[in-house]
Design a protein around this motif. Structure first.
Motif, PDB file in Angstrom:
ATOM      1  N   TYR A 108       1.122  -1.352  -0.375  1.00  0.00           N
ATOM      2  CA  TYR A 108      -0.402   0.100  -0.076  1.00  0.00           C
ATOM      3  C   TYR A 108       0.935   1.002   0.051  1.00  0.00           C
ATOM      4  O   TYR A 108       2.199   1.513   0.796  1.00  0.00           O
ATOM      5  CB  TYR A 108      -0.662  -0.204   1.483  1.00  0.00           C
ATOM      6  CG  TYR A 108      -1.953   1.368   1.144  1.00  0.00           C
ATOM      7  CD1 TYR A 108      -2.713   1.418   0.513  1.00  0.00           C
ATOM      8  CD2 TYR A 108      -1.408   2.409   1.811  1.00  0.00           C
ATOM      9  CE1 TYR A 108      -3.442   2.834   0.478  1.00  0.00           C
ATOM     10  CE2 TYR A 108      -1.689   3.751   1.960  1.00  0.00           C
ATOM     11  CZ  TYR A 108      -3.333   3.809   0.920  1.00  0.00           C
ATOM     12  OH  TYR A 108      -3.853   4.764   1.412  1.00  0.00           O
ATOM     13  N   LYS A 112      -3.320   4.180  -4.337  1.00  0.00           N
ATOM     14  CA  LYS A 112      -2.916   2.348  -4.664  1.00  0.00           C
ATOM     15  C   LYS A 112      -4.403   1.408  -4.298  1.00  0.00           C
ATOM     16  O   LYS A 112      -4.932   2.014  -3.172  1.00  0.00           O
ATOM     17  CB  LYS A 112      -2.035   1.883  -4.730  1.00  0.00           C
ATOM     18  CG  LYS A 112      -0.588   1.904  -5.344  1.00  0.00           C
ATOM     19  CD  LYS A 112       0.705   1.360  -5.012  1.00  0.00           C
ATOM     20  CE  LYS A 112       1.751   1.872  -5.745  1.00  0.00           C
ATOM     21  NZ  LYS A 112       2.730   0.489  -6.789  1.00  0.00           N
ATOM     22  N   GLN A 113      -4.856   0.808  -4.735  1.00  0.00           N
ATOM     23  CA  GLN A 113      -6.268   0.659  -4.811  1.00  0.00           C
ATOM     24  C   GLN A 113      -5.808  -1.213  -4.617  1.00  0.00           C
ATOM     25  O   GLN A 113      -4.530  -1.520  -4.976  1.00  0.00           O
ATOM     26  CB  GLN A 113      -7.277   0.590  -5.359  1.00  0.00           C
ATOM     27  CG  GLN A 113      -8.513  -0.529  -5.811  1.00  0.00           C
ATOM     28  CD  GLN A 113      -9.009  -0.961  -7.254  1.00  0.00           C
ATOM     29  OE1 GLN A 113      -8.443  -0.520  -7.929  1.00  0.00           O
ATOM     30  NE2 GLN A 113     -10.382  -1.082  -7.072  1.00  0.00           N
ATOM     31  N   GLU A 114      -6.276  -1.620  -2.976  1.00  0.00           N
ATOM     32  CA  GLU A 114      -6.324  -3.248  -3.151  1.00  0.00           C
ATOM     33  C   GLU A 114      -6.851  -4.404  -3.771  1.00  0.00           C
ATOM     34  O   GLU A 114      -8.041  -4.036  -4.604  1.00  0.00           O
ATOM     35  CB  GLU A 114      -6.889  -3.321  -1.339  1.00  0.00           C
ATOM     36  CG  GLU A 114      -6.777  -4.933  -1.063  1.00  0.00           C
ATOM     37  CD  GLU A 114      -6.745  -5.144   0.196  1.00  0.00           C
ATOM     38  OE1 GLU A 114      -6.971  -6.100   0.549  1.00  0.00           O
ATOM     39  OE2 GLU A 114      -7.503  -4.087   1.369  1.00  0.00           O
ATOM     40  N   ILE A 115      -5.760  -5.443  -4.783  1.00  0.00           N
ATOM     41  CA  ILE A 115      -5.971  -6.281  -5.226  1.00  0.00           C
ATOM     42  C   ILE A 115      -6.613  -6.718  -5.058  1.00  0.00           C
ATOM     43  O   ILE A 115      -7.309  -8.730  -4.932  1.00  0.00           O
ATOM     44  CB  ILE A 115      -5.051  -6.154  -6.557  1.00  0.00           C
ATOM     45  CG1 ILE A 115      -5.402  -5.173  -7.227  1.00  0.00           C
ATOM     46  CG2 ILE A 115      -5.696  -7.494  -7.619  1.00  0.00           C
ATOM     47  CD1 ILE A 115      -6.538  -4.541  -8.113  1.00  0.00           C
ATOM     48  N   TYR A 120      -1.053  -4.198  -4.360  1.00  0.00           N
ATOM     49  CA  TYR A 120      -1.535  -2.553  -4.437  1.00  0.00           C
ATOM     50  C   TYR A 120      -1.081  -2.382  -5.955  1.00  0.00           C
ATOM     51  O   TYR A 120      -0.545  -1.994  -5.574  1.00  0.00           O
ATOM     52  CB  TYR A 120      -1.303  -2.224  -3.235  1.00  0.00           C
ATOM     53  CG  TYR A 120      -2.105  -2.134  -2.235  1.00  0.00           C
ATOM     54  CD1 TYR A 120      -3.434  -1.456  -1.514  1.00  0.00           C
ATOM     55  CD2 TYR A 120      -1.307  -3.390  -1.055  1.00  0.00           C
ATOM     56  CE1 TYR A 120      -4.053  -1.807  -0.128  1.00  0.00           C
ATOM     57  CE2 TYR A 120      -2.027  -3.713   0.024  1.00  0.00           C
ATOM     58  CZ  TYR A 120      -3.642  -2.993   0.182  1.00  0.00           C
ATOM     59  OH  TYR A 120      -4.178  -3.412   2.019  1.00  0.00           O
ATOM     60  N   ASP A 122      -1.552   0.948  -8.614  1.00  0.00           N
ATOM     61  CA  ASP A 122      -2.390   2.408  -9.549  1.00  0.00           C
ATOM     62  C   ASP A 122      -2.425   2.204 -10.792  1.00  0.00           C
ATOM     63  O   ASP A 122      -2.295   1.682 -10.918  1.00  0.00           O
ATOM     64  CB  ASP A 122      -1.605   3.404  -9.166  1.00  0.00           C
ATOM     65  CG  ASP A 122       0.090   3.580  -9.195  1.00  0.00           C
ATOM     66  OD1 ASP A 122       0.229   2.818 -10.168  1.00  0.00           O
ATOM     67  OD2 ASP A 122       1.132   3.742  -8.792  1.00  0.00           O
ATOM     68  N   GLU A 123      -3.417   3.158 -11.695  1.00  0.00           N
ATOM     69  CA  GLU A 123      -3.418   3.085 -12.834  1.00  0.00           C
ATOM     70  C   GLU A 123      -2.132   2.594 -13.619  1.00  0.00           C
ATOM     71  O   GLU A 123      -2.015   2.390 -14.593  1.00  0.00           O
ATOM     72  CB  GLU A 123      -4.271   4.315 -13.138  1.00  0.00           C
ATOM     73  CG  GLU A 123      -5.599   4.544 -12.268  1.00  0.00           C
ATOM     74  CD  GLU A 123      -6.530   3.489 -12.949  1.00  0.00           C
ATOM     75  OE1 GLU A 123      -5.871   3.161 -13.539  1.00  0.00           O
ATOM     76  OE2 GLU A 123      -7.241   2.608 -11.726  1.00  0.00           O
ATOM     77  N   LYS A 126      -1.187  -0.545 -13.410  1.00  0.00           N
ATOM     78  CA  LYS A 126      -2.056  -1.184 -14.277  1.00  0.00           C
ATOM     79  C   LYS A 126      -2.364  -1.302 -15.791  1.00  0.00           C
ATOM     80  O   LYS A 126      -2.494  -2.526 -15.628  1.00  0.00           O
ATOM     81  CB  LYS A 126      -4.234  -1.435 -14.144  1.00  0.00           C
ATOM     82  CG  LYS A 126      -4.102  -1.683 -12.518  1.00  0.00           C
ATOM     83  CD  LYS A 126      -5.596  -0.803 -12.498  1.00  0.00           C
ATOM     84  CE  LYS A 126      -5.889  -1.207 -10.947  1.00  0.00           C
ATOM     85  NZ  LYS A 126      -7.303  -0.595 -10.599  1.00  0.00           N
ATOM     86  N   LYS A 155      -8.701  -9.093 -12.272  1.00  0.00           N
ATOM     87  CA  LYS A 155      -8.677  -8.784 -10.739  1.00  0.00           C
ATOM     88  C   LYS A 155      -8.940  -6.675 -11.338  1.00  0.00           C
ATOM     89  O   LYS A 155      -8.306  -6.082 -10.267  1.00  0.00           O
ATOM     90  CB  LYS A 155      -7.607  -8.363  -9.796  1.00  0.00           C
ATOM     91  CG  LYS A 155      -7.411  -9.595  -8.570  1.00  0.00           C
ATOM     92  CD  LYS A 155      -8.932  -9.845  -8.080  1.00  0.00           C
ATOM     93  CE  LYS A 155      -9.200 -10.895  -7.358  1.00  0.00           C
ATOM     94  NZ  LYS A 155     -10.134 -11.293  -6.533  1.00  0.00           N
TER      95      LYS A 155
END
Length: 156
Positions: A108, A112-115, A120, A122-123, A126, A155
């Motif tokens: 984290y 950042k987003q939890e996968i 984790y 961020d764009e 991805k 995910k």
């Protein structure tokens, strides 16, 4: 050389990587690829100490890693570990063939987003993973060799 595991783990070489993964895949060589770490004498020493006795290792910049991976023709079972998918995309774009990528520890940070529990993104992350997918390389989330493999692309 045969690349048996390519892993993204921000901690690079630590107990789980050094022992669980190396035993499960009969790893004989570790390669850490990170420009900053390769230029830091303290990090070089600490990571060298984390490598299990009897295993070969190299801690290389991206540029040196490309040369190393292209020139090696020995019978090593190689474990590559990096901190970021950007490094792997760079290797792929320079012609290095990675059979698959294991994502084990991207932790984290703000934005950042939890996968998963340990991943984790961020764009930008991805976007990089989608470029890796465009090269036909599967990416899995798996913290330890005994965990169930989860397709990263389901995910994101």
């Amino acid at each position: 050389m045969t690349i048996v595991v390519t892993r993204i783990d921000e901690r690079l070489i630590h107990g789980q990587v050094a022992y669980s993964w190396s035993v499960a895949y009969q790893v004989t060589e570790f390669i850490v690829i990170d420009d900053g770490v390769a230029a830091d004498p303290t990090q070089l020493l600490l990571l060298s100490l984390a490598v299990p006795s009897g295993k070969r290792h190299a801690i290389l910049s991206v540029e040196d890693a490309v040369k190393y991976l292209v020139e090696q023709s020995d019978q090593e079972k190689t474990f590559i570990v990096v901190k970021s998918p950007r490094v792997l995309l760079s290797l792929i774009e320079k012609g290095i063939i990675l059979p698959s990528i294991n994502v084990g520890g991207m932790y984290y940070k703000a934005g950042k987003q939890e996968i998963s529990k340990t991943v984790y993104l961020d764009e930008e992350d991805k976007s990089i993973f989608l470029k890796i997918r465009d090269h036909g390389i599967p990416c899995e989330i798996r913290t330890s060799p005994n965990d169930k493999s989860i397709d990263l692309f389901t995910k994101i």
